[in-house]
Design an enzyme around this catalytic site. Sequence first.
Site, PDB file in Angstrom:
ATOM      1  N   SER A  10       0.828  -1.196   0.000  1.00  0.00           N
ATOM      2  CA  SER A  10       0.000   0.000   0.000  1.00  0.00           C
ATOM      3  C   SER A  10       0.871   1.258   0.000  1.00  0.00           C
ATOM      4  CB  SER A  10      -0.962  -0.036   1.191  1.00  0.00           C
ATOM      5  OG  SER A  10      -1.985   0.917   1.065  1.00  0.00           O
ATOM      6  N   ASP A  16      -9.990  -5.568  -3.660  1.00  0.00           N
ATOM      7  CA  ASP A  16      -9.429  -4.524  -2.800  1.00  0.00           C
ATOM      8  C   ASP A  16     -10.357  -3.313  -2.804  1.00  0.00           C
ATOM      9  OD1 ASP A  16      -7.848  -2.381  -1.748  1.00  0.00           O
ATOM     10  OD2 ASP A  16      -6.018  -3.419  -2.340  1.00  0.00           O
ATOM     11  N   HIS A  61      -7.282  -6.086   0.499  1.00  0.00           N
ATOM     12  CA  HIS A  61      -6.127  -5.246   0.823  1.00  0.00           C
ATOM     13  C   HIS A  61      -5.399  -5.722   2.087  1.00  0.00           C
ATOM     14  CE1 HIS A  61      -4.069  -1.441  -0.071  1.00  0.00           C
ATOM     15  NE2 HIS A  61      -4.038  -1.156   1.221  1.00  0.00           N
TER      16      HIS A  61
END
Length: 278
Positions: free
Chosen positions: A149, A225, A256
């Site tokens: 991320s 996600d 995620h």
Amino acid sequence: MAIEKLSEVKCFGGWQQRFQHQSDCLSCTMTFSVYLPPQAEQQMVPVIYWLSGLTCTDENFSTKSGAQRYAAEHGVALVMPDTSPRGDNVPDDPDGAFDFGLGAGFYVNATQSPWKAQYQMFDYVHRELPQVVESQLPVSGRKAISGHSMGGHGALVIGLTHPQDYKAISAFAPVCNPTQCPWGKKAFSNYLGDDRATWKAYDASERLDAFEGDMPILVDQGTADNFLKEQLGTPALEAANQRGLAEIRYQEGYDHSYYFIASFIGEHITFLAKALKG
């Protein structure tokens, strides 16, 4: 460059450790985690730097990913820094939001007050922390970099900015185009100011589009996600990948979370270790 060992536990024949040190770069005490594989007892080993995402510390990856098993198999160390400077005197988001300030350093060198005094995470990850690690632990100068991320963004930008220092890059669900997403716009406007031309240096899609060298890159993105559409900007990275330098994979049904990371971390460590030993 003295470091203090905070904890140590045996894991897959090696040692999961945690250290703290005084960072000159960030003007505060920083904590980082390290996994030393069993091979490190006999020789210097190459190292993978892992950069975590928003709200994380140095411990999320070490406790949730299961990466130590694969690092032990391949004989590579893992180094996991924190995601921002820390301490009572370190400024935070005035509203206490999760996407800026503490836990959200975005791996940039801030140029705006009050952030610039301590939010120098790009230099910390690329320069200071490797100097500390290589001077104190049995790791070599052969490095790869990976992350998730916000940390995937950091890994791509740092690796593509300094390709001479890294053998490979990988990322899980990276923020690929932060100059165009809400997380990035908020962080960059505060850390870097209103001149958006300066933001491009920290945008992975811009970096990949301009990159003329050669670098093994692996990116995994889950199709389920919930941040994919609004925040991550994977299509921009695909558009910038005109030379096919990066392998960008969509993993059906994955979200995620660290369940996603744990599912593919073995493949990523194998990919990075191959480059480190090549």
